[in-house]
Design a protein around this motif. Structure first.
Motif, mmCIF file in Angstrom:
data_model
loop_
_atom_site.group_PDB
_atom_site.id
_atom_site.type_symbol
_atom_site.label_atom_id
_atom_site.label_comp_id
_atom_site.label_asym_id
_atom_site.label_seq_id
_atom_site.Cartn_x
_atom_site.Cartn_y
_atom_site.Cartn_z
ATOM 1 N N LYS A 16 1.090 -1.380 0.147
ATOM 2 C CA LYS A 16 -0.051 0.050 -0.067
ATOM 3 C C LYS A 16 0.731 1.353 -0.075
ATOM 4 N N ALA A 17 1.984 1.307 0.780
ATOM 5 C CA ALA A 17 2.919 2.245 0.857
ATOM 6 C C ALA A 17 3.617 2.582 -0.361
ATOM 7 N N LEU A 18 3.732 1.565 -1.242
ATOM 8 C CA LEU A 18 4.732 1.556 -2.337
ATOM 9 C C LEU A 18 3.659 1.976 -3.548
ATOM 10 N N ARG A 23 5.598 8.143 -3.335
ATOM 11 C CA ARG A 23 6.287 7.640 -2.275
ATOM 12 C C ARG A 23 7.146 6.456 -2.941
ATOM 13 N N LEU A 24 6.787 5.971 -4.035
ATOM 14 C CA LEU A 24 7.522 5.003 -4.671
ATOM 15 C C LEU A 24 8.867 5.705 -5.444
ATOM 16 N N TRP A 29 14.596 7.459 -5.046
ATOM 17 C CA TRP A 29 15.781 8.494 -4.876
ATOM 18 C C TRP A 29 16.572 8.148 -3.500
ATOM 19 N N LEU A 30 15.991 7.498 -2.512
ATOM 20 C CA LEU A 30 16.716 7.152 -1.436
ATOM 21 C C LEU A 30 17.723 6.095 -1.746
ATOM 22 N N ARG A 78 7.638 0.164 7.688
ATOM 23 C CA ARG A 78 8.961 -0.256 8.001
ATOM 24 C C ARG A 78 9.975 -0.387 6.654
ATOM 25 N N LEU A 79 9.673 0.721 5.756
ATOM 26 C CA LEU A 79 10.594 0.597 4.472
ATOM 27 C C LEU A 79 11.513 1.645 4.690
ATOM 28 N N VAL A 80 11.498 2.492 5.717
ATOM 29 C CA VAL A 80 12.364 3.688 5.857
ATOM 30 C C VAL A 80 12.773 3.732 7.353
#
Length: 109
Positions: A16-18, A23-24, A29-30, A78-80
């Motif tokens: 969902k976050a991605l 956000r993707l 970028w990160l 919990r991706l960053v």
């Protein structure tokens, strides 16, 4: 926390976050912060603490509140990871969790 297995509900939260294109893009970028944010003077070591949220905001061209909301969503998934440096919040990808997610996708999908 970073070594925990991905449960189906955790995977769904990450997907969902991605699913949001901005956000993707931020996650992309990160992946290479020194290159992607070369136009911005780092406040701290990007390899250690990540990228200042103000730099993410400037690059994305979005309101601070929108970027903060997007980063909170990525952090809840919990991706960053976030780190405070003075008054600034920095974000860095959780590469270990992302590798584990990739493995979980391969095993379960």
């Amino acid at each position: 926390m970073g070594d925990e297995a991905w449960l189906p509900e955790d995977m769904l939260e990450a997907f969902k976050a991605l699913a949001n294109p901005i956000r993707l893009q931020i996650m992309q970028w990160l992946r290479d912060p020194d290159h992607e944010f070369a136009d911005y003077e780092p406040i701290a070591d990007r390899q250690v603490v990540g990228v200042c949220v103000s730099h993410i905001q400037a690059k994305a061209g979005l309101a601070q509140s929108t970027v903060s909301s997007y980063m909170a969503t990525l952090e809840r998934a919990r991706l960053v990871n976030s780190t405070r440096v003075g008054k600034w919040t920095h974000y860095r990808r959780d590469e270990n969790r992302l590798r584990q997610l990739s493995i979980a996708i391969g095993e379960h999908l």
